[in-house]
Design a protein around this motif. Structure first.
Motif, PDB file in Angstrom:
ATOM      1  N   ASP A  80     -17.959  28.389  79.728  1.00 46.35           N
ATOM      2  CA  ASP A  80     -19.237  28.970  80.450  1.00 46.35           C
ATOM      3  C   ASP A  80     -19.729  27.736  81.213  1.00 46.35           C
ATOM      4  OD1 ASP A  80     -18.551  31.074  79.071  1.00 46.35           O
ATOM      5  OD2 ASP A  80     -19.782  30.909  77.282  1.00 46.35           O
ATOM      6  N   LEU A  81     -19.589  26.550  80.979  1.00 45.58           N
ATOM      7  CA  LEU A  81     -20.291  25.630  81.885  1.00 45.58           C
ATOM      8  C   LEU A  81     -19.290  25.198  83.227  1.00 45.58           C
ATOM      9  CD1 LEU A  81     -20.873  22.728  78.966  1.00 45.58           C
ATOM     10  CD2 LEU A  81     -22.676  24.337  80.028  1.00 45.58           C
ATOM     11  N   GLY A  82     -18.433  25.926  83.225  1.00 43.93           N
ATOM     12  CA  GLY A  82     -17.661  25.870  84.389  1.00 43.93           C
ATOM     13  C   GLY A  82     -16.771  24.745  84.529  1.00 43.93           C
ATOM     14  N   LEU A  83     -16.205  24.492  83.310  1.00 46.71           N
ATOM     15  CA  LEU A  83     -15.338  23.369  83.115  1.00 46.71           C
ATOM     16  C   LEU A  83     -13.948  23.616  82.759  1.00 46.71           C
ATOM     17  CD1 LEU A  83     -17.844  20.844  80.772  1.00 46.71           C
ATOM     18  CD2 LEU A  83     -17.128  20.755  83.513  1.00 46.71           C
ATOM     19  N   ASP A  84     -12.892  23.192  83.398  1.00 48.13           N
ATOM     20  CA  ASP A  84     -11.568  23.277  82.992  1.00 48.13           C
ATOM     21  C   ASP A  84     -10.726  22.389  82.235  1.00 48.13           C
ATOM     22  OD1 ASP A  84     -11.285  21.860  85.196  1.00 48.13           O
ATOM     23  OD2 ASP A  84      -9.872  22.870  86.285  1.00 48.13           O
ATOM     24  N   LEU A  85     -11.758  21.255  82.386  1.00 53.42           N
ATOM     25  CA  LEU A  85     -11.189  20.121  81.394  1.00 53.42           C
ATOM     26  C   LEU A  85     -12.563  19.408  80.843  1.00 53.42           C
ATOM     27  CD1 LEU A  85      -8.879  18.070  83.887  1.00 53.42           C
ATOM     28  CD2 LEU A  85      -8.174  19.389  82.065  1.00 53.42           C
ATOM     29  N   VAL A  86     -12.130  18.760  79.544  1.00 53.59           N
ATOM     30  CA  VAL A  86     -13.183  18.213  78.944  1.00 53.59           C
ATOM     31  C   VAL A  86     -13.583  16.888  79.459  1.00 53.59           C
ATOM     32  CG1 VAL A  86     -13.827  17.087  76.796  1.00 53.59           C
ATOM     33  CG2 VAL A  86     -12.509  19.181  76.626  1.00 53.59           C
ATOM     34  N   PRO A  87     -14.671  16.629  79.975  1.00 54.67           N
ATOM     35  CA  PRO A  87     -15.102  15.553  80.850  1.00 54.67           C
ATOM     36  C   PRO A  87     -14.657  14.088  79.796  1.00 54.67           C
ATOM     37  CG  PRO A  87     -17.012  17.128  80.649  1.00 54.67           C
ATOM     38  CD  PRO A  87     -15.923  17.406  79.490  1.00 54.67           C
ATOM     39  N   GLY A  88     -14.363  13.264  80.809  1.00 53.34           N
ATOM     40  CA  GLY A  88     -13.868  11.959  80.257  1.00 53.34           C
ATOM     41  C   GLY A  88     -14.936  11.038  79.932  1.00 53.34           C
ATOM     42  N   THR A  89     -16.203  11.477  79.924  1.00 52.12           N
ATOM     43  CA  THR A  89     -17.239  10.554  79.796  1.00 52.12           C
ATOM     44  C   THR A  89     -18.382  11.423  79.270  1.00 52.12           C
ATOM     45  OG1 THR A  89     -18.096  10.434  81.703  1.00 52.12           O
ATOM     46  CG2 THR A  89     -16.497   8.694  81.317  1.00 52.12           C
ATOM     47  N   GLY A  90     -19.173  10.793  78.574  1.00 58.71           N
ATOM     48  CA  GLY A  90     -20.650  11.581  78.177  1.00 58.71           C
ATOM     49  C   GLY A  90     -20.692  12.089  76.926  1.00 58.71           C
ATOM     50  N   HIS A  91     -21.516  12.835  76.628  1.00 60.00           N
ATOM     51  CA  HIS A  91     -21.556  13.523  75.171  1.00 60.00           C
ATOM     52  C   HIS A  91     -20.726  14.614  74.844  1.00 60.00           C
ATOM     53  CE1 HIS A  91     -25.150  11.147  75.219  1.00 60.00           C
ATOM     54  NE2 HIS A  91     -26.132  12.032  75.399  1.00 60.00           N
ATOM     55  N   LEU A  92     -20.319  15.369  75.684  1.00 58.46           N
ATOM     56  CA  LEU A  92     -19.504  16.476  75.706  1.00 58.46           C
ATOM     57  C   LEU A  92     -18.095  16.131  74.899  1.00 58.46           C
ATOM     58  CD1 LEU A  92     -19.767  19.403  78.428  1.00 58.46           C
ATOM     59  CD2 LEU A  92     -20.415  19.428  76.147  1.00 58.46           C
ATOM     60  N   ALA A  93     -17.733  14.989  75.456  1.00 60.49           N
ATOM     61  CA  ALA A  93     -16.324  14.739  74.706  1.00 60.49           C
ATOM     62  C   ALA A  93     -16.419  13.981  73.360  1.00 60.49           C
ATOM     63  CB  ALA A  93     -15.735  13.821  75.796  1.00 60.49           C
ATOM     64  N   ALA A  94     -17.523  13.785  72.697  1.00 59.07           N
ATOM     65  CA  ALA A  94     -17.691  13.196  71.505  1.00 59.07           C
ATOM     66  C   ALA A  94     -17.010  14.090  70.279  1.00 59.07           C
ATOM     67  CB  ALA A  94     -19.074  12.755  71.187  1.00 59.07           C
ATOM     68  N   CYS A  95     -16.224  13.345  69.468  1.00 57.59           N
ATOM     69  CA  CYS A  95     -15.917  13.863  68.164  1.00 57.59           C
ATOM     70  C   CYS A  95     -16.766  13.122  67.128  1.00 57.59           C
ATOM     71  CB  CYS A  95     -14.541  13.732  68.084  1.00 57.59           C
ATOM     72  SG  CYS A  95     -13.324  14.530  69.165  1.00 57.59           S
ATOM     73  N   VAL A  96     -16.326  13.564  65.781  1.00 57.78           N
ATOM     74  CA  VAL A  96     -17.186  12.689  64.760  1.00 57.78           C
ATOM     75  C   VAL A  96     -16.643  11.321  64.747  1.00 57.78           C
ATOM     76  CG1 VAL A  96     -17.369  12.756  62.212  1.00 57.78           C
ATOM     77  CG2 VAL A  96     -17.530  14.760  63.552  1.00 57.78           C
ATOM     78  N   PRO A  97     -17.384  10.379  64.664  1.00 54.67           N
ATOM     79  CA  PRO A  97     -16.762   9.050  64.614  1.00 54.67           C
ATOM     80  C   PRO A  97     -16.098   8.811  63.285  1.00 54.67           C
ATOM     81  CG  PRO A  97     -19.466   8.880  65.136  1.00 54.67           C
ATOM     82  CD  PRO A  97     -18.971  10.415  64.702  1.00 54.67           C
ATOM     83  N   GLY A  98     -15.055   8.140  63.445  1.00 55.65           N
ATOM     84  CA  GLY A  98     -14.047   8.174  62.628  1.00 55.65           C
ATOM     85  C   GLY A  98     -13.888   6.578  61.783  1.00 55.65           C
TER      86      GLY A  98
END
Length: 576
Positions: A80-98
């Motif tokens: 819906d954001l117009g992305l075909d890949l998860v960005p390599g930087t920034g907030h969208l690519a964050a998983c739960v810190p392990g």
């Protein structure tokens, strides 16, 4: 013995052993120092898969320190954001810190020292400063404009006085020191287990989770060229605890190798061994073009299977992928010439599926130029993306850990915490139905891949390296050099190495370079020429540039041994 990718971290680990701590205490202290002194390679917001083998245990234990995707991370949100890949930087690519929960789980379950003791050196280096590595200076220089224009909270930490620090300069992070001290303070005045539990809660259910939740709501620039808010919430952190799992193992000669499950790429090393078991490697040698050719072609097949079948799903056919009949069949695909195809197999008659986002573009990037280069490029640039540490103690405890994520160059610093978040979600595909498709609560198929080997029934060797998709190629070569050709640990690390970039990269923008082999110049003109005659497209790298391996062992003679990587002049092994 302690070996790691930074001399200060190794020294701190040894100090824990000297004061009576065990291998697990030493590993935790080493790991926290690495978060401070290698911030371009890992941090508190990242992850750390580990293999640990307590003395007397029947088998190693996987500490699966890879956090999952947020509960609201759906494919539809990204498309819906117009992305075909998860960005390599920034907030969208964050998983739960392990990383924090994983380290404290190891300290609680297997260690002996207090949390305050093992974190004190990291607090000191964060508050008082540490010498800037040339690689840190280069990394900060590469993202200086991004920090200045878009990530002011990162500029406040990594551009002191508004300038890129020079190699050897003192770099401090007092806000991170404050964060560590607040976490330690949460454990004060309690019995050891209760204190560790309180610190874990302060991170995942307390002030750390709250700060992360608030910060990612503010959009930040990423590799898409657009600022996006994140999806990670305090509830995501509160809902997760690091799982302890059984390893995947494989018998090779006198050794039994243990790796993480197929939620990561760990079994791909075992698959390569299963393919190579059908060749008489003893008739070759570490710098023999036949060995290089066989290893490269086996890697192409095993990594094709990784792409088609691996992921954080319950039905990965690992036993079939490692079975003799399956690999006997796959081995027949290895000829005398370099293959230019990506050829996954069909274990248990399972039809392989490769991502359309990759195949539709012929294995090449399908997006515009990113605003920020990835932290690691698939061609083997020496910048790296990860750390590694290995520890063995007098009791026979072994630890192999590969901390990563939360890189200074990939996610803006949370201003009240002094660290950024991980970006491991870039390893998901935004196509439904693949084993590694994005889904809420799912782990990305990480490249982080520590290794541990037993000889007979005894824990013998732990080893690993940074390097993304190259980790299980460089580690394979190290193991073959040691186990097949008899090189000692240091000789096996020092030997000229290589890797292929034939298959899809796990990192944004997910590119591939069919037939390419990247080889250290020391491999020699004759070997490189023979590879080229066989159809390999050889990219010659600097003679000491590929891999950052370290290793420790405990032999049947009772001696402890360790080795570290000379490349980059910062890895170090120590012991007594």
């Amino acid at each position: 013995m302690v070996a790691s990718t930074h001399w200060l971290a190794t020294a701190v680990g040894m100090s824990m052993l000297e004061r009576g701590g065990n291998a697990f205490d030493a590993a935790v202290a080493t790991g926290f120092v690495l978060q401070v002194v290698e911030p371009h390679l890992n941090g508190p917001g990242g992850e750390v898969p580990m293999l640990v083998h307590p003395a007397g245990a029947d088998e190693p234990i996987v500490v699966a320190g890879q956090g999952p995707a947020p509960a609201s991370a759906t494919i539809e949100h990204f498309t819906d954001l117009g992305l075909d890949l998860v960005p390599g930087t920034g907030h969208l690519a964050a998983c739960v810190p392990g990383a924090f929960d994983a380290w404290l789980t190891v300290l609680d379950r297997f260690g002996t020292l207090a949390l305050a003791d093992v974190v004190a050196p990291a607090i000191s280096y964060a508050r008082n400063g540490y010498p800037v590595l040339p690689s840190i200076a280069r990394t900060i220089g590469a993202v200086e404009q991004l920090f200045t224009d878009h990530w002011p909270t990162s500029a406040a930490v990594y551009l002191p006085d508004g300038r890129v620090p020079v190699p050897g300069a003192r770099l401090r992070n007092p806000v991170l020191a404050d964060t560590y001290e607040r976490l330690v303070a949460a454990s004060a005045g309690r019995e050891r287990p209760a204190g560790i539990a309180a610190a874990r809660d302060a991170f995942s259910r307390g002030f750390v989770a709250e700060a992360i939740d608030a910060f990612v709501r503010r959009p930040a620039m990423d590799t898409s060229g657009t600022a996006h808010a994140g999806l990670l919430t305090a509830d995501d952190l509160a809902a997760w605890r690091v799982p302890l799992e059984r390893p995947v193992t494989f018998e090779f000669g006198d050794y039994r190798l243990a790796k993480t499950g197929a939620w990561g790429q760990g079994p791909v090393l075992l698959q390569q061994l299963a393919l190579l078991a059908g060749f008489d490697l003893a008739d070759t040698g570490p710098a023999d073009p036949q060995l290089v050719h066989l290893v490269v072609e086996a890697a192409k097949l095993a990594f094709a299977d990784r792409e088609a079948h691996y992921g954080d799903v319950p039905d990965v056919p690992v036993d079939a992928l490692l079975s003799a009949p399956y690999n006997d069949e796959r081995r027949r695909l290895i000829g005398t010439e370099a293959s230019g195809e990506l050829r996954p197999g069909s274990p248990v008659d399972r039809r392989p599926r490769l991502p359309r986002a990759f195949t539709a573009r012929g294995g090449q990037p399908g997006v515009g130029e990113p605003t920020l280069e990835p932290a690691v490029d698939s061609r083997g640039a020496t910048r790296g993306d990860t750390c590694h540490l290995d520890v063995v103690d007098r009791h026979g405890n072994l630890v192999s850990a590969t901390p990563s994520g939360g890189w200074l160059q990939s996610s803006p610093v949370v201003p009240s915490l002094g660290f950024g978040l991980g970006t491991r979600a870039q390893m998901f595909w935004l196509e439904p139905g693949l084993p590694n498709s994005l889904a809420p609560g799912k782990r990305p198929r990480t490249t982080l891949s520590p290794s541990l080997a037993m000889r007979g029934e005894r824990p013998y060797l732990s080893f690993g390296t940074p390097g993304g998709d190259q980790q299980d190629q460089w580690q394979l070569q190290f193991f073959l050099f040691h186990a097949v050709f008899g090189l000692n640990l240091q000789e096996a690390i020092d030997a000229p190495t290589w890797h292929t970039t034939h298959f899809p990269s796990s990192f944004y923008p997910r590119d591939a370079h069919p037939r390419e082999v990247v080889a250290e110049q020391r491999l020699g003109h004759e070997v490189i020429g023979e590879l080229e005659r066989r159809g390999h497209l050889v990219t010659v790298a600097d003679g000491w540039s590929l891999g950052r391996l370290s290793a420790v062992s405990r032999g049947g003679d009772g001696f402890l041994r360790a080795a570290a990587n000379p490349r980059g002049a910062q890895g170090y092994a120590a012991g007594r």
